[in-house]
Design a protein around this motif. Structure first.
Motif, mmCIF file in Angstrom:
data_model
loop_
_atom_site.group_PDB
_atom_site.id
_atom_site.type_symbol
_atom_site.label_atom_id
_atom_site.label_comp_id
_atom_site.label_asym_id
_atom_site.label_seq_id
_atom_site.Cartn_x
_atom_site.Cartn_y
_atom_site.Cartn_z
ATOM 1 N N UNK A 23 6.119 -0.763 3.122
ATOM 2 C CA UNK A 23 5.772 -2.019 3.789
ATOM 3 C C UNK A 23 6.800 -2.301 4.881
ATOM 4 N N UNK A 24 6.689 -1.598 6.015
ATOM 5 C CA UNK A 24 7.684 -1.743 7.075
ATOM 6 C C UNK A 24 7.639 -3.085 7.798
ATOM 7 N N UNK A 25 6.502 -3.776 7.730
ATOM 8 C CA UNK A 25 6.387 -5.075 8.390
ATOM 9 C C UNK A 25 5.640 -6.048 7.501
ATOM 10 N N UNK A 26 5.615 -7.299 7.885
ATOM 11 C CA UNK A 26 4.944 -8.309 7.079
ATOM 12 C C UNK A 26 3.432 -8.154 7.057
ATOM 13 N N UNK A 27 2.848 -7.534 8.057
ATOM 14 C CA UNK A 27 1.397 -7.473 8.169
ATOM 15 C C UNK A 27 0.815 -6.098 7.837
ATOM 16 N N UNK A 28 1.634 -5.136 7.456
ATOM 17 C CA UNK A 28 1.166 -3.779 7.230
ATOM 18 C C UNK A 28 1.696 -3.216 5.919
ATOM 19 N N UNK A 29 0.805 -2.567 5.177
ATOM 20 C CA UNK A 29 1.190 -1.820 3.981
ATOM 21 C C UNK A 29 0.633 -0.418 4.145
ATOM 22 N N UNK A 30 1.468 0.575 3.868
ATOM 23 C CA UNK A 30 1.035 1.970 3.969
ATOM 24 C C UNK A 30 1.039 2.594 2.585
ATOM 25 N N UNK A 31 0.022 3.401 2.319
ATOM 26 C CA UNK A 31 -0.119 4.087 1.040
ATOM 27 C C UNK A 31 -0.301 5.571 1.288
ATOM 28 N N UNK A 32 0.294 6.389 0.424
ATOM 29 C CA UNK A 32 0.082 7.832 0.504
ATOM 30 C C UNK A 32 0.176 8.415 -0.901
ATOM 31 N N UNK A 33 -0.423 9.574 -1.076
ATOM 32 C CA UNK A 33 -0.397 10.281 -2.352
ATOM 33 C C UNK A 33 0.531 11.483 -2.215
ATOM 34 N N UNK A 43 -3.204 -0.763 5.399
ATOM 35 C CA UNK A 43 -3.971 -1.950 5.046
ATOM 36 C C UNK A 43 -3.100 -3.192 5.216
ATOM 37 N N UNK A 44 -3.673 -4.325 4.927
ATOM 38 C CA UNK A 44 -2.933 -5.584 4.972
ATOM 39 C C UNK A 44 -2.651 -6.043 3.540
ATOM 40 N N UNK A 45 -1.662 -6.907 3.361
ATOM 41 C CA UNK A 45 -1.409 -7.437 2.017
ATOM 42 C C UNK A 45 -2.632 -8.133 1.423
ATOM 43 N N UNK A 46 -3.386 -8.862 2.242
ATOM 44 C CA UNK A 46 -4.571 -9.572 1.754
ATOM 45 C C UNK A 46 -5.648 -8.605 1.281
ATOM 46 N N UNK A 47 -5.901 -7.566 2.044
ATOM 47 C CA UNK A 47 -6.924 -6.588 1.668
ATOM 48 C C UNK A 47 -6.510 -5.802 0.429
ATOM 49 N N UNK A 48 -5.243 -5.431 0.332
ATOM 50 C CA UNK A 48 -4.772 -4.704 -0.841
ATOM 51 C C UNK A 48 -4.847 -5.580 -2.087
ATOM 52 N N UNK A 50 -6.994 -7.986 -2.621
ATOM 53 C CA UNK A 50 -8.408 -8.071 -2.981
ATOM 54 C C UNK A 50 -8.872 -6.806 -3.702
ATOM 55 N N UNK A 51 -8.422 -5.650 -3.248
ATOM 56 C CA UNK A 51 -8.779 -4.385 -3.896
ATOM 57 C C UNK A 51 -8.232 -4.329 -5.322
ATOM 58 N N UNK A 52 -6.976 -4.689 -5.493
ATOM 59 C CA UNK A 52 -6.351 -4.655 -6.823
ATOM 60 C C UNK A 52 -7.033 -5.639 -7.761
ATOM 61 N N UNK A 53 -7.315 -6.846 -7.289
ATOM 62 C CA UNK A 53 -7.995 -7.839 -8.127
ATOM 63 C C UNK A 53 -9.395 -7.367 -8.522
ATOM 64 N N UNK A 54 -10.107 -6.749 -7.598
ATOM 65 C CA UNK A 54 -11.447 -6.234 -7.894
ATOM 66 C C UNK A 54 -11.388 -5.120 -8.933
#
Length: 66
Positions: A23-33, A43-48, A50-54
């Motif tokens: 999470x290099x910035x407040x508006x961006x989250x990066x994911x990798x395997x 993605x954004x914190x809000x979208x992530x 929502x995905x986790x809650x779903x």
């Protein structure tokens, strides 16, 4: 991106199926395997959230069935 910018998920095991988060910035989250570290999802914190809650609510369970 430097190795130190990535944090291994606490839910990842010691094998090769590890999820890393950055999470290099407040508006961006990066994911990798760990199997494909050059493929990075952004993605954004809000979208992530929502995905986790779903996923926790079972709303995505149908996606794993063929």
């Amino acid at each position: 991106m430097a190795t130190r910018d990535w944090q291994k998920s606490s839910y990842s095991s010691t094998g090769n199926a590890c999820l890393y988060v950055s999470a290099p910035g407040n508006a961006t989250i990066r994911l990798r395997e760990s199997d494909e570290p050059e493929t990075i999802l952004t993605t954004t914190p809000t979208a992530l959230d929502a995905l986790i809650r779903s996923a926790k609510a079972g709303l995505l369970d149908h996606l794993g069935t063929a």
